[in-house]
Every structure is written in C-alpha cells, then in structure tokens.
Scaffold this motif. Sequence first.
Motif, PDB file in Angstrom:
ATOM      1  N   LEU A   1       0.832  -1.203   0.000  1.00  0.00           N
ATOM      2  CA  LEU A   1       0.000   0.000   0.000  1.00  0.00           C
ATOM      3  C   LEU A   1       0.866   1.251   0.000  1.00  0.00           C
ATOM      4  CD1 LEU A   1      -2.971   0.903   0.125  1.00  0.00           C
ATOM      5  CD2 LEU A   1      -2.770   0.929   2.613  1.00  0.00           C
ATOM      6  N   LEU A   2       1.935   1.250   0.793  1.00  0.00           N
ATOM      7  CA  LEU A   2       2.828   2.407   0.856  1.00  0.00           C
ATOM      8  C   LEU A   2       3.625   2.559  -0.431  1.00  0.00           C
ATOM      9  CD1 LEU A   2       4.117   2.130   4.540  1.00  0.00           C
ATOM     10  CD2 LEU A   2       2.161   3.404   3.641  1.00  0.00           C
ATOM     11  N   ARG A   3       3.989   1.441  -1.058  1.00  0.00           N
ATOM     12  CA  ARG A   3       4.705   1.481  -2.342  1.00  0.00           C
ATOM     13  C   ARG A   3       3.817   2.123  -3.409  1.00  0.00           C
ATOM     14  NH1 ARG A   3       4.966  -3.777  -3.600  1.00  0.00           N
ATOM     15  NH2 ARG A   3       6.557  -4.053  -2.005  1.00  0.00           N
ATOM     16  N   LEU A   4       2.553   1.734  -3.414  1.00  0.00           N
ATOM     17  CA  LEU A   4       1.610   2.323  -4.364  1.00  0.00           C
ATOM     18  C   LEU A   4       1.414   3.806  -4.080  1.00  0.00           C
ATOM     19  CD1 LEU A   4      -1.070  -0.527  -4.408  1.00  0.00           C
ATOM     20  CD2 LEU A   4       0.546   0.037  -6.224  1.00  0.00           C
ATOM     21  N   GLN A   5       1.351   4.158  -2.813  1.00  0.00           N
ATOM     22  CA  GLN A   5       1.178   5.553  -2.440  1.00  0.00           C
ATOM     23  C   GLN A   5       2.327   6.400  -2.970  1.00  0.00           C
ATOM     24  OE1 GLN A   5       0.813   6.184   1.790  1.00  0.00           O
ATOM     25  NE2 GLN A   5       0.254   8.330   1.554  1.00  0.00           N
ATOM     26  N   ASP A   6       3.556   5.891  -2.860  1.00  0.00           N
ATOM     27  CA  ASP A   6       4.727   6.634  -3.334  1.00  0.00           C
ATOM     28  C   ASP A   6       4.789   6.687  -4.859  1.00  0.00           C
ATOM     29  OD1 ASP A   6       5.531   7.174  -0.782  1.00  0.00           O
ATOM     30  OD2 ASP A   6       7.008   5.570  -0.679  1.00  0.00           O
ATOM     31  N   THR A   7       4.632   5.515  -5.487  1.00  0.00           N
ATOM     32  CA  THR A   7       4.785   5.431  -6.939  1.00  0.00           C
ATOM     33  C   THR A   7       3.753   6.277  -7.665  1.00  0.00           C
ATOM     34  OG1 THR A   7       5.674   3.183  -6.753  1.00  0.00           O
ATOM     35  CG2 THR A   7       4.876   3.867  -8.922  1.00  0.00           C
ATOM     36  N   TYR A   8       2.503   6.184  -7.208  1.00  0.00           N
ATOM     37  CA  TYR A   8       1.421   6.873  -7.922  1.00  0.00           C
ATOM     38  C   TYR A   8       1.005   8.182  -7.247  1.00  0.00           C
ATOM     39  CZ  TYR A   8       1.235   2.538 -10.495  1.00  0.00           C
ATOM     40  OH  TYR A   8       1.574   1.443 -11.271  1.00  0.00           O
ATOM     41  N   LYS A   9       1.806   8.632  -6.278  1.00  0.00           N
ATOM     42  CA  LYS A   9       1.574   9.916  -5.592  1.00  0.00           C
ATOM     43  C   LYS A   9       0.136  10.016  -5.085  1.00  0.00           C
ATOM     44  CE  LYS A   9       5.195  12.697  -7.747  1.00  0.00           C
ATOM     45  NZ  LYS A   9       5.534  13.946  -8.473  1.00  0.00           N
TER      46      LYS A   9
ATOM     47  N   GLU B   1      -6.809  -3.158 -14.125  1.00  0.00           N
ATOM     48  CA  GLU B   1      -7.684  -1.994 -13.991  1.00  0.00           C
ATOM     49  C   GLU B   1      -6.895  -0.696 -13.865  1.00  0.00           C
ATOM     50  OE1 GLU B   1     -11.820  -0.882 -11.628  1.00  0.00           O
ATOM     51  OE2 GLU B   1     -10.773  -2.762 -11.251  1.00  0.00           O
ATOM     52  N   ALA B   2      -5.804  -0.722 -13.109  1.00  0.00           N
ATOM     53  CA  ALA B   2      -4.969   0.478 -12.952  1.00  0.00           C
ATOM     54  C   ALA B   2      -3.559   0.058 -12.590  1.00  0.00           C
ATOM     55  CB  ALA B   2      -5.534   1.412 -11.883  1.00  0.00           C
ATOM     56  N   GLY B   3      -2.569   0.728 -13.213  1.00  0.00           N
ATOM     57  CA  GLY B   3      -1.168   0.420 -12.927  1.00  0.00           C
ATOM     58  C   GLY B   3      -0.695  -0.813 -13.672  1.00  0.00           C
ATOM     59  N   GLY B   4       0.478  -1.325 -13.259  1.00  0.00           N
ATOM     60  CA  GLY B   4       0.991  -2.575 -13.800  1.00  0.00           C
ATOM     61  C   GLY B   4       1.627  -2.481 -15.172  1.00  0.00           C
TER      62      GLY B   4
ATOM     63  N   GLU C   1       9.129   5.796 -12.090  1.00  0.00           N
ATOM     64  CA  GLU C   1       7.868   6.107 -11.429  1.00  0.00           C
ATOM     65  C   GLU C   1       7.003   7.044 -12.283  1.00  0.00           C
ATOM     66  OE1 GLU C   1       8.331   5.524  -6.704  1.00  0.00           O
ATOM     67  OE2 GLU C   1       8.991   7.480  -7.446  1.00  0.00           O
ATOM     68  N   ARG C   2       7.638   7.972 -12.968  1.00  0.00           N
ATOM     69  CA  ARG C   2       6.881   8.874 -13.834  1.00  0.00           C
ATOM     70  C   ARG C   2       6.179   8.098 -14.954  1.00  0.00           C
ATOM     71  NH1 ARG C   2      10.037  13.819 -16.155  1.00  0.00           N
ATOM     72  NH2 ARG C   2       7.920  14.147 -16.971  1.00  0.00           N
ATOM     73  N   LEU C   3       6.905   7.164 -15.539  1.00  0.00           N
ATOM     74  CA  LEU C   3       6.308   6.343 -16.599  1.00  0.00           C
ATOM     75  C   LEU C   3       5.179   5.474 -16.046  1.00  0.00           C
ATOM     76  CD1 LEU C   3       9.563   5.290 -18.485  1.00  0.00           C
ATOM     77  CD2 LEU C   3       7.735   6.730 -19.395  1.00  0.00           C
ATOM     78  N   CYS C   4       5.360   4.955 -14.839  1.00  0.00           N
ATOM     79  CA  CYS C   4       4.308   4.149 -14.217  1.00  0.00           C
ATOM     80  C   CYS C   4       3.024   4.948 -14.076  1.00  0.00           C
ATOM     81  CB  CYS C   4       4.759   3.647 -12.841  1.00  0.00           C
ATOM     82  SG  CYS C   4       6.008   2.348 -12.881  1.00  0.00           S
ATOM     83  N   ARG C   5       3.168   6.232 -13.804  1.00  0.00           N
ATOM     84  CA  ARG C   5       1.993   7.100 -13.653  1.00  0.00           C
ATOM     85  C   ARG C   5       1.416   7.522 -14.999  1.00  0.00           C
ATOM     86  NH1 ARG C   5       5.400   9.188  -9.456  1.00  0.00           N
ATOM     87  NH2 ARG C   5       6.119  10.896 -10.801  1.00  0.00           N
ATOM     88  N   GLY C   6       2.067   7.098 -16.084  1.00  0.00           N
ATOM     89  CA  GLY C   6       1.572   7.418 -17.412  1.00  0.00           C
ATOM     90  C   GLY C   6       2.002   8.769 -17.915  1.00  0.00           C
TER      91      GLY C   6
END
Length: 545
Positions: free
Chosen positions: A135-143, A468-471, A299-304
Amino acid sequence: MTNQRYLLLLICVASVVRCELFTSLAHMERALFAEREISSRIKEYVREEKQRLDALSRLADELETHSSKALENVDFYLGNPVNAYLFVKRFTVDWERHIEDILKWKPNEEFHEKVNKLKEYLPTYEDLNGAVAALLRLQDTYKLETEKIAAGDIAGIKTSELSAVDCFEVGRVAYNDEDYYHTTAWMIEAMSRLENEKNKTVNKSEIIDFLAFSVYQQGNVRHALDLTNELLTLVPGHDRALNNKEYYLKMISEKEEKMGETATMGEAATMGEPAADEPLKNEKGRDEYKSTDEFIMYERLCRGEHTHDYKDQHKLVCRYKTNNDPLLLINPAKEEEIYLDPYLVAYHNVISDYELAVIKSIATPKLGRATVHNAKTGKLEFAHYRVSKSAWLRPDDDIVVERVNRRISAVTKLEMDTAEDLQIANYGIGGHYEPHFDFARKEESNAFKGLNTGNRIATWLSYMSDVEAGGATVFPYIGVKIFPKRGMAAFWYNLYKNGDGIYDTRHAACPVLVGTKWVSNKWIHERGQEFKRPCGLLADGLKKD
C-alpha cells in the motif's frame, strides 16, 4: 405407676420427634432457597450462552457475507489494495482482538480443532506487513494522498473506507519498519478520522505516542515535545512520555546554548527544525537508489506521464506478419511497432482466451515466490525488488503450452528448443519488478551458466489479463510504457548481433494499483539461433531484424 411411666415415655418420644421435625423443616427451607438460587444461576447461564451464541451467530453471518461478496469476483475484490489490506488485517489484528475471544466460548474441542486447522489458510502478520508495504509502495509510486486512500479513493476508483484504527495499523507497521515518514502521515490521518468517529476505534493517546516519536525521528524536536505534553495530559503517568519529555527538553536546551544564552525557545525552532505544520522528510521510506534519475523516470512512466519526445514516431507502422510460416498464413500476427532502436514491437490478440485459461489453471497450483538470478553465483534467489509469484511450464505439461511455444517461434523466427521454459507470473497487491536487464552483462559470467545455452538474446512477454490500474511495463531509458492488454505480447531483442547487450532495453514492471496482473515470459537464448539470426561484427543492423 406403670401407666405413669408409660405416659412419661410417650411425652419424651413426642418431644424428640417434634424436635427432629423442626430441624428437618429448617433444612428444607434452606433447600428451597438453594433451589431458587440454582434456578437463577441456570437462567443467568442461559442468558450468557444466548449472548455467546448470538455473538457466534453474528460472527458466522458476517464471515459468510464477507466471503460470499468477495468470492463473486476475487480478482476485483482482492485486486484492490485497500480491500486486500483490510482482508489481511481482519485475520490478524482484528482476529486477536475480537474474533478469538468469541470462538473461545465454544467448549467443544472438536470445534476448536477444526477452526485451528482452517486458520492455517488465513493470512499471517507477515502478510499484514506485506500488504502495508504494498500500500505504501503504491502511495509513493502513484503519488496517492493519504487522505484520499483512507476515504476509499484509489486513483478515482472507489473502494472501502478506512476507520481510524485501520489508518493507525498502517502507521504502526510503518513504524516497526522504521519508516517514520509514512508513520507520521498515517497517524495524522488516524487522528483526523478519530475526531469524526462516534464509536472510537482507537485511543487518541496511542496515536499520539507513535506520532510524537516519529516526528522526533524526522528532526522536529519541538513538535515532538508538544505532542508529548499533549499525551501527558491524557495519560499523566505515561512512563515513556515522561522520559521522552525530559530528553526533548535537554536537546532543546543544548541547542539554545549553541545559539547563545540570549536565544529564546522560539528561535531554537529555527535551527534546522521544520515548523510543526511543515512536511517532514522521509528518512527511511525511500532509499538512496529511489532518488536516482532512473528510478524517478521509472515512477513517472508508471503514472503514465510523458517523459520523452520520440523523433522517429512518424516512422512507426502496423502490419500483418506471416513470415511465410504455415501457422501464420491463415491467422497472421498483428504487429505494432513501438520503438525502432532498440526494436520493440507488440503483437495483438496473439494468444486466445482458451489458451490463457488453460495456462493459468496449470500454473496456479505451481505458483511460488518469484526469484531472480544472482549475477555472482548464477543461482536463483528472492529479492525485495521483485514481488510476484511465478511458475514454470514445460511443453509436455499440456498441448496448449507447446502450441504457444510454436506460435512464438513462428512470429519471432527464433528457435525455442534452447529457450527457457514458459514462466508464468502473477502480480498481486502492489506487485512489481524494479528496473532490470533480462540479459547478463559481461561481468555476470555465471548468470546462465547452468543452462549452457548462452545469453538471453530476446524476450517475449505475454499479457494474460487486463489490469484496472497500474501494472505497466516501462523502459526508463527510452520513455516507453506498455499497459497490459489481455492477449497481447511484447517482443524485443536484448543483444545486438555481435552479442553486446542493448542497455536501452532496461525495463521494469510497475506496481499493480488495482486489479491482478498475469504475464508469461519466454526468454530466448543465443544457442540454436546461428542460422535464425546470424552473428555480426557490429552492433548495428538491428532494426526490423
């Protein structure tokens, strides 16, 4: 005389009988009181048993409702990071605090044995730590904002809302991992939610206890002192708070002395200490590597986000590809060029739904924690930067696996006999694989020594599910991002014709934000490709190879 003696004897006997009867009646009266008390005790026991049975019945209904709802669509339910966290918390923290006591009321040993046996399938505290870390990893990666996550908003996708105690437990796990940045954020959110709760789910003093020390660990001694004083107003005899207060005062005093005898307490706060409302730095939440340009780009690319302008964008084409192979003449591969150098392409609808279902069903019982090759030893091992489960399928496991291998060979024109077995990977909550190369660099001479098939010349990556989102699969050096699409595959060469590694193929699997991600990898090796892809002296000649 004789009659007188007889009369006297009767009087004595009657007197004795009356005396024994009186004593017996008294005992019987006490027995009646005892009988009434027994009745009262039985009724009290029945009331308690009814309460216990009602509690057990409510628990059974709650568990049945929860599991039935989740089983309607497991991927959708557990593919949500908040739902997954709450699910794991339910059978760890909540189980110990609430459920275990209810189950102990049942005296039947057989009942306890059955429940304890089933508990082996339930999540553990290790799973809880993993769920929070994800959950914290997702919070950081996707802001993601802490407040929005707690409110059940995951990148616009609605999910379960968190209570104060749910936020508190996230913060406590982060605290135990010495991640004081996330501890602070989640304890503040727990405090905010506690203020709006009618039925308080956690004590305010517990939140402040963790929050004060986390703030101190991030360098704000004055704010830590203020919080500690607040804690002492709630719990005046709190031993740890009393000791910490003395320590914080000493630290502030020492800073004042360094500033000079005329320094005031307010001036002390300016000595490198952030103000109480200033965002605090994360001392452990992000290690040194996570501050590099590569990781930031990842991380920027992960966020699209758009990171690179591609000058050859206008040259990219789509085509039907047959390679004059019988397998592709009737059903050509739908090829889409994504990048030209390195040559990176995607093939759409290259694997059927039936084939995907069969491969998943075969792989699921074999899934185990995914490993990586140790560059020095060549052995497989677990790594924190790769979080997923995987299984390896051989061609003789099922005709479908063999058929997929043949199709990969037909599309790529490469030999599959020396390729690695088909690897199936399943990424769950927060599942990811940080930036890496698929090929072994020259200094990693032992990486694939045991296979005796040379280096990995190419990679075929099939997407077996929508996410559905991410990945996404991202290439930080060239700014490419590929979002999973069921039935699609990506293909690229890892080596130039002269055998040198193509460093721009460094790639990563972004954390799965919502949903579950299934992929399959086919790593193709050098041996056996001598006539399929002849060697060259130079590193060029790669395009459309």
